[in-house]
Design a protein around this motif. Sequence first.
Motif, mmCIF file in Angstrom:
data_model
loop_
_atom_site.group_PDB
_atom_site.id
_atom_site.type_symbol
_atom_site.label_atom_id
_atom_site.label_comp_id
_atom_site.label_asym_id
_atom_site.label_seq_id
_atom_site.Cartn_x
_atom_site.Cartn_y
_atom_site.Cartn_z
ATOM 1 N N ASP A 1 21.363 32.913 42.649
ATOM 2 C CA ASP A 1 19.803 32.702 43.052
ATOM 3 C C ASP A 1 19.455 31.399 42.512
ATOM 4 O OD1 ASP A 1 16.871 32.814 43.500
ATOM 5 O OD2 ASP A 1 16.677 34.448 42.188
ATOM 6 N N GLY A 2 19.205 30.406 43.249
ATOM 7 C CA GLY A 2 18.610 28.997 42.926
ATOM 8 C C GLY A 2 17.349 28.840 42.407
ATOM 9 N N ALA A 3 16.853 30.048 42.420
ATOM 10 C CA ALA A 3 15.298 30.006 41.632
ATOM 11 C C ALA A 3 15.328 30.457 40.199
ATOM 12 C CB ALA A 3 14.330 31.052 42.438
ATOM 13 N N SER A 4 16.425 31.061 39.821
ATOM 14 C CA SER A 4 16.643 31.594 38.403
ATOM 15 C C SER A 4 17.436 30.959 37.506
ATOM 16 C CB SER A 4 17.433 33.171 38.618
ATOM 17 O OG SER A 4 17.830 33.493 37.460
ATOM 18 N N ALA A 5 16.686 30.172 36.620
ATOM 19 C CA ALA A 5 17.347 29.326 35.358
ATOM 20 C C ALA A 5 18.407 30.120 34.742
ATOM 21 C CB ALA A 5 16.254 28.840 34.682
ATOM 22 N N GLY A 6 18.209 31.284 34.592
ATOM 23 C CA GLY A 6 19.127 32.192 33.752
ATOM 24 C C GLY A 6 20.518 32.397 34.543
ATOM 25 N N ALA A 7 20.452 32.602 35.764
ATOM 26 C CA ALA A 7 21.407 32.928 36.835
ATOM 27 C C ALA A 7 22.314 31.470 36.806
ATOM 28 C CB ALA A 7 21.123 33.407 38.275
ATOM 29 N N VAL A 8 21.444 30.493 36.778
ATOM 30 C CA VAL A 8 22.244 29.109 36.916
ATOM 31 C C VAL A 8 22.865 28.955 35.889
ATOM 32 C CG1 VAL A 8 21.673 26.686 37.134
ATOM 33 C CG2 VAL A 8 20.642 28.187 38.797
ATOM 34 N N ALA A 9 22.234 28.934 34.596
ATOM 35 C CA ALA A 9 22.831 28.787 33.199
ATOM 36 C C ALA A 9 24.167 29.754 33.177
ATOM 37 C CB ALA A 9 21.876 29.016 32.358
ATOM 38 N N GLY A 10 23.983 30.966 33.448
ATOM 39 C CA GLY A 10 24.920 31.820 33.508
ATOM 40 C C GLY A 10 26.368 31.542 34.155
ATOM 41 N N ALA A 11 25.986 31.013 35.281
ATOM 42 C CA ALA A 11 27.447 30.401 36.342
ATOM 43 C C ALA A 11 27.738 29.279 35.621
ATOM 44 C CB ALA A 11 26.780 30.414 37.616
ATOM 45 N N LEU A 12 27.058 28.391 35.042
ATOM 46 C CA LEU A 12 27.517 26.824 34.549
ATOM 47 C C LEU A 12 28.272 27.318 33.636
ATOM 48 C CD1 LEU A 12 24.495 24.461 34.968
ATOM 49 C CD2 LEU A 12 26.471 24.590 36.313
ATOM 50 N N VAL A 13 27.944 28.212 32.599
ATOM 51 C CA VAL A 13 28.521 28.660 31.207
ATOM 52 C C VAL A 13 29.844 29.126 31.837
ATOM 53 C CG1 VAL A 13 28.562 30.038 29.163
ATOM 54 C CG2 VAL A 13 26.698 28.475 29.669
ATOM 55 N N GLU A 14 30.026 30.067 32.668
ATOM 56 C CA GLU A 14 31.212 30.706 33.213
ATOM 57 C C GLU A 14 32.298 29.676 33.699
ATOM 58 O OE1 GLU A 14 32.356 33.867 36.933
ATOM 59 O OE2 GLU A 14 30.397 33.714 36.143
ATOM 60 N N LEU A 15 31.783 28.644 34.619
ATOM 61 C CA LEU A 15 32.712 27.729 35.054
ATOM 62 C C LEU A 15 33.190 26.556 33.864
ATOM 63 C CD1 LEU A 15 30.820 26.753 38.257
ATOM 64 C CD2 LEU A 15 33.179 27.941 38.080
ATOM 65 N N LEU A 16 31.976 26.149 32.946
ATOM 66 C CA LEU A 16 32.390 25.303 31.972
ATOM 67 C C LEU A 16 33.392 25.907 30.816
ATOM 68 C CD1 LEU A 16 29.031 23.502 31.457
ATOM 69 C CD2 LEU A 16 30.997 22.578 32.670
ATOM 70 N N GLY A 17 33.258 27.278 30.969
ATOM 71 C CA GLY A 17 34.013 28.116 29.644
ATOM 72 C C GLY A 17 35.399 28.322 30.242
ATOM 73 N N ASP A 18 35.700 28.080 31.274
ATOM 74 C CA ASP A 18 37.294 28.458 31.909
ATOM 75 C C ASP A 18 37.697 27.327 32.821
ATOM 76 O OD1 ASP A 18 39.508 29.705 32.808
ATOM 77 O OD2 ASP A 18 38.374 31.381 33.355
ATOM 78 N N PRO A 19 37.966 26.249 31.933
ATOM 79 C CA PRO A 19 38.350 25.028 32.731
ATOM 80 C C PRO A 19 39.724 25.366 33.902
ATOM 81 C CG PRO A 19 37.988 24.599 30.421
ATOM 82 C CD PRO A 19 38.067 25.986 30.477
ATOM 83 N N ALA A 20 40.516 26.267 33.294
ATOM 84 C CA ALA A 20 41.692 26.256 34.325
ATOM 85 C C ALA A 20 41.382 26.877 35.490
ATOM 86 C CB ALA A 20 42.653 27.471 33.498
ATOM 87 N N ARG A 21 40.145 28.009 35.199
ATOM 88 C CA ARG A 21 39.631 28.682 36.531
ATOM 89 C C ARG A 21 38.930 27.537 37.574
ATOM 90 N NH1 ARG A 21 34.628 32.671 37.415
ATOM 91 N NH2 ARG A 21 35.108 33.541 39.281
ATOM 92 N N ALA A 22 38.253 26.693 36.701
ATOM 93 C CA ALA A 22 37.246 25.790 37.487
ATOM 94 C C ALA A 22 38.235 24.775 38.174
ATOM 95 C CB ALA A 22 36.503 25.036 36.282
ATOM 96 N N ARG A 23 39.355 24.232 37.443
ATOM 97 C CA ARG A 23 40.190 23.512 38.205
ATOM 98 C C ARG A 23 40.670 24.137 39.278
ATOM 99 N NH1 ARG A 23 41.530 22.077 33.002
ATOM 100 N NH2 ARG A 23 43.250 23.464 32.950
#
Length: 378
Positions: free
Chosen positions: A323-345
């Motif tokens: 949900d692009g209107a939710s800063a919390g949802a955006v932050a959670g998704a970014l932390v998920e991607l940044l916190g797992d570099p192997a999955r992100a790659r």
Amino acid sequence: MKRTLIVTNDFPPRQGGIQSFVHGLAARMPADSVVVYAPAWPGCERFDAGLPYPVVRHPTSLMLPTPGVARRAAELLAEHKCDTVVFGAAAPLGLLAPRLRAAGAERVVMLTHGHEASWARLPLARSLLARIGRHADTVTYLGEYTRRLLAPVIGADRLLRLAPGVDTAAFSPEVRPGGAAAALEAELGGGPVVVCVSRLVPRKGQDVLIRAWPWVLRSVPDARLVLVGGGPYRGRLERLVDRLGLRGRVRLTGPVEAADLPGYFALGDVFAMPCRTRLGGIDVEGLGIVYLEASASGLPVLAGSSGGAPDAVLPGETGLVVDGASAGAVAGALVELLGDPARARAMGERGREWVGREWSWDLVAARFTRILGAEPAP
């Protein structure tokens, strides 16, 4: 040889997704088979001089379906012996179609984007869109979202899918930042970078990224956010950065030349543009070619759930949709991607493979050629 007149408000050097789409189609046609009629824009003389086909510029920066524009388009149709007309966007210039039919156009093709999908939701605009569609042989759509909205208005039998392509040689994991992007890379330090490449307008969600950033920093203290592009929202975004005390953690580059954009994608470890639908569904994302360019660059993407944006992502495989209107949802998704570099790659690698297989310009150009060559509607 059949010749095509492209009538469009959206053409470089003005930047934008539709502009790149229309230019990309024209660039892949035989040079002696296409003529473009488009508005004047700063720098257009230099841009046009480098093209192998003629571009005729309207004297102002906007063309409307007026008698003067209709007359000039009809003159170009006759002068260049064109038998096909392509409207770079169906609305509103598609209203010129009857005049160009009368002037000799045998086939009329209209491209649609996000704003035609918005027109389909509003009673008055919907009736105009239906009127426009009645005079087309083929109306193209970007993806499933736009098809669902357009089919009841245009008629499913007139609709064919045509989405933008991606230059996978220009947008590639092998590209390195150069020039101003390389200088910015040195200033950012060695932490992970989230990059957003887009016009700075409310729908694109740069403000939500900024609001989410303090939450991201709690989990990834050395992360940096880079917002690439210009637009009317810049001043407000700069003030928001200052109000949240994020100067140095969030960087706004301002406008960037199209040729330099691959180097800015190369700055990122994650691409994010959390677009959201606004104004009761009028302001909506049609597709979001930047998601595909990011995937071609080998980046995992975070997309907002507005309109057709999810059509440019394989959720859980090439990126995440929130949900692009939710800063919390955006932050959670970014932390998920940044916190797992192997999955992100792995998402970036999967995205690169998917774009090469499904979104290449070779495929798009072949599809467009088939659309242009189809038999006119009775």
